[in-house]
Design a protein around this motif. Structure first.
Motif, PDB file in Angstrom:
ATOM      1  N   ALA A  88      -7.018 -17.494  82.787  1.00  0.00           N
ATOM      2  CA  ALA A  88      -7.181 -18.807  82.384  1.00  0.00           C
ATOM      3  C   ALA A  88      -8.724 -19.183  81.911  1.00  0.00           C
ATOM      4  CB  ALA A  88      -6.633 -19.880  83.477  1.00  0.00           C
ATOM      5  N   ARG A  89      -9.605 -18.912  82.880  1.00  0.00           N
ATOM      6  CA  ARG A  89     -10.771 -19.458  82.549  1.00  0.00           C
ATOM      7  C   ARG A  89     -11.449 -18.379  81.330  1.00  0.00           C
ATOM      8  NH1 ARG A  89     -11.620 -19.250  88.241  1.00  0.00           N
ATOM      9  NH2 ARG A  89     -12.350 -17.337  88.412  1.00  0.00           N
ATOM     10  N   GLU A 149       1.390 -10.903  89.751  1.00  0.00           N
ATOM     11  CA  GLU A 149       1.012 -12.311  89.740  1.00  0.00           C
ATOM     12  C   GLU A 149       2.457 -13.310  89.658  1.00  0.00           C
ATOM     13  OE1 GLU A 149      -1.799 -13.553  89.616  1.00  0.00           O
ATOM     14  OE2 GLU A 149      -3.042 -11.868  89.538  1.00  0.00           O
ATOM     15  N   VAL A 163      -6.523 -24.841  84.359  1.00  0.00           N
ATOM     16  CA  VAL A 163      -7.702 -23.958  84.456  1.00  0.00           C
ATOM     17  C   VAL A 163      -8.515 -24.034  85.850  1.00  0.00           C
ATOM     18  CG1 VAL A 163     -10.177 -23.480  83.366  1.00  0.00           C
ATOM     19  CG2 VAL A 163      -8.252 -23.993  81.985  1.00  0.00           C
ATOM     20  N   PRO A 164      -8.424 -23.155  86.493  1.00  0.00           N
ATOM     21  CA  PRO A 164      -8.949 -23.529  87.845  1.00  0.00           C
ATOM     22  C   PRO A 164     -10.521 -23.847  87.743  1.00  0.00           C
ATOM     23  CG  PRO A 164      -7.374 -21.591  87.949  1.00  0.00           C
ATOM     24  CD  PRO A 164      -7.778 -22.050  86.498  1.00  0.00           C
ATOM     25  N   ASP A 165     -11.133 -24.725  88.442  1.00  0.00           N
ATOM     26  CA  ASP A 165     -12.444 -25.015  88.453  1.00  0.00           C
ATOM     27  C   ASP A 165     -12.814 -25.539  89.813  1.00  0.00           C
ATOM     28  OD1 ASP A 165     -15.040 -26.023  87.820  1.00  0.00           O
ATOM     29  OD2 ASP A 165     -14.390 -26.466  85.843  1.00  0.00           O
ATOM     30  N   GLU A 192      -9.086 -13.600  94.392  1.00  0.00           N
ATOM     31  CA  GLU A 192      -8.223 -14.772  93.713  1.00  0.00           C
ATOM     32  C   GLU A 192      -7.234 -14.267  92.625  1.00  0.00           C
ATOM     33  OE1 GLU A 192     -10.538 -17.204  90.893  1.00  0.00           O
ATOM     34  OE2 GLU A 192     -11.643 -15.473  90.308  1.00  0.00           O
ATOM     35  N   SER A 199       2.919 -16.232  92.141  1.00  0.00           N
ATOM     36  CA  SER A 199       3.017 -17.619  91.762  1.00  0.00           C
ATOM     37  C   SER A 199       4.233 -18.400  92.308  1.00  0.00           C
ATOM     38  CB  SER A 199       3.511 -17.739  90.156  1.00  0.00           C
ATOM     39  OG  SER A 199       4.739 -17.027  89.660  1.00  0.00           O
ATOM     40  N   ASP A 201      -6.336 -16.832  87.514  1.00  0.00           N
ATOM     41  CA  ASP A 201      -7.250 -17.880  87.412  1.00  0.00           C
ATOM     42  C   ASP A 201      -8.138 -17.090  86.681  1.00  0.00           C
ATOM     43  OD1 ASP A 201      -5.593 -18.937  89.345  1.00  0.00           O
ATOM     44  OD2 ASP A 201      -7.097 -19.060  90.798  1.00  0.00           O
ATOM     45  N   LYS A 202      -8.656 -15.840  86.506  1.00  0.00           N
ATOM     46  CA  LYS A 202      -9.718 -15.189  85.951  1.00  0.00           C
ATOM     47  C   LYS A 202      -9.341 -15.464  84.501  1.00  0.00           C
ATOM     48  CE  LYS A 202     -11.090 -12.104  89.597  1.00  0.00           C
ATOM     49  NZ  LYS A 202     -11.504 -10.719  89.737  1.00  0.00           N
TER      50      LYS A 202
END
Length: 364
Positions: free
Chosen positions: A271-272, A242, A46-48, A264, A246, A268-269
């Motif tokens: 996963a969040r 995507e 999860v990108p943070d 982005e 990747s 990423d969106k």
């Protein structure tokens, strides 16, 4: 936290392509139905951006993000609840996940066959939802049959569960998803025991072509309208783009994103959004060996959060040192936090907030 989100949808809507891009797990993807025979599972980071903020101030050997577990479940078709296609097997898998990512095709293409011959997001969504309703109705009827004798004996708890089951049966027979109804806390506990598929939170994933990334097309708008009726979220991705993204190196990825006109990756969106859908929150630990994002459920108290690291931390919990990342940025170091009085000491009743940085004190 061993929580899973399952990817569902009709055949050929882009589920496995999306899963491949999410996990790089190599799940087979082909232009025909049922190319995914066994459920594939992958762990998705999860990108943070908060991790980088911490690492800019605290030097460390490695940075470990939070992650979610994704299950790719083969496409459902009409009649899946009665065993059509490979329906029973896949519906059984859906029942075990904690949330559902419903992939909906939102683009036209002569090269990719649609199982129903044309692209119609609302029809596709209805097909999936009806199959899940039929399967849940079967589960509720079985539960009611088990409860009948217990209710006759005068058991008040069984009578309550029967009442909830009767309400669920009526809703499902009307074609209403269980999660679309307002339930009391006690009723919801009874529903959870039944593991109904239509009680699970859902995120609609609109799979668009590259042109659809710029602004919502008519298909995506239809999905947004439907999602609002269920209080569900919507994320838009181009699964094919995507998948290509990747496989690129960092500099090439940046150029590709610019060509797509997005800031982005859609993954990423996604996963969040999946992380939030599962009701998960993040706290951090930070030191010379590692900076790490830890996953907890919303509402966890400090000892429970400590237990995610190790059960001994929870059993022997004494207290926790806690600070906020914005305060760290303002003072520039953990030492500065202490001097500024921004390092708090919290006890067993402290409810951990998303984004807390914590150090635990405990007895072994």
């Amino acid at each position: 936290m061993a929580l899973q989100a399952g990817i569902v949808g009709l055949p050929n809507v882009g589920k496995s392509t999306l899963f491949n891009a999410l996990t790089n797990a190599g799940a087979e993807s082909a232009n025909y139905p049922f190319c995914t025979i066994e459920p594939n599972t992958g762990i998705v980071p999860v990108p943070d951006p908060r991790l980088k903020v911490l690492n800019d101030i605290i030097a460390t050997q490695k940075v470990i993000p939070a992650a979610v577990e994704i299950v790719d479940i083969a496409g459902l078709v009409k009649g899946a609840s009665k065993g059509e296609g490979l329906g029973n097997q896949f519906l059984g898998t859906i029942r075990t996940v904690d949330a559902i990512l419903h992939v909906v095709r939102c683009f036209d293409s002569e090269d990719i066959h649609h199982v129903d011959g044309s692209v119609d997001p609302l029809r596709d969504i209805e097909t999936i939802e009806l199959e899940l309703i039929f399967k849940d109705l079967e589960s509720v009827e079985k539960r009611m049959a088990r409860l009948v004798k217990i209710v006759r004996s005068g058991d008040k708890v069984a009578k309550f569960h029967m009442g909830v089951a009767e309400k669920m049966k009526a809703l499902l027979e009307e074609g209403t998803l269980v999660r679309a109804h307002d339930w009391s806390e006690e009723e919801w506990e009874s529903i959870v025991e039944t593991q109904l598929i239509t009680s699970k939170p859902v995120l609609f994933v609109c799979n668009v072509d590259e042109e659809g990334l710029e602004e919502d097309n008519d298909f995506v708008k239809l999905v947004h309208t439907h999602a609002k009726t269920l209080n569900s979220g919507v994320v838009k991705v181009c699964a094919q783009a995507e998948a290509e993204l990747s496989e690129l190196e960092t500099e090439e990825r940046i150029e590709f994103l610019q060509d797509l006109g997005i800031d982005e990756p859609g993954l990423d969106k996604l996963a969040r959004a999946t992380y939030a859908l599962l009701g998960l929150r993040t706290y951090f630990t930070a030191g010379e060996k590692e900076i790490r994002a830890w996953t907890i459920k919303d509402g966890f108290k400090a000892p429970q959060a400590a237990g995610v690291i190790h059960t001994d931390f929870e059993r022997g919990f004494i207290k926790a040192e806690v600070y906020n990342i914005p305060d760290l940025v303002n003072v520039g170091s953990e030492k500065g936090l202490k001097e500024a009085g921004k390092l708090r000491i919290e006890g067993k009743e402290y409810v951990v907030k998303d984004g807390d940085v914590m150090h635990f004190r405990f007895n072994v």
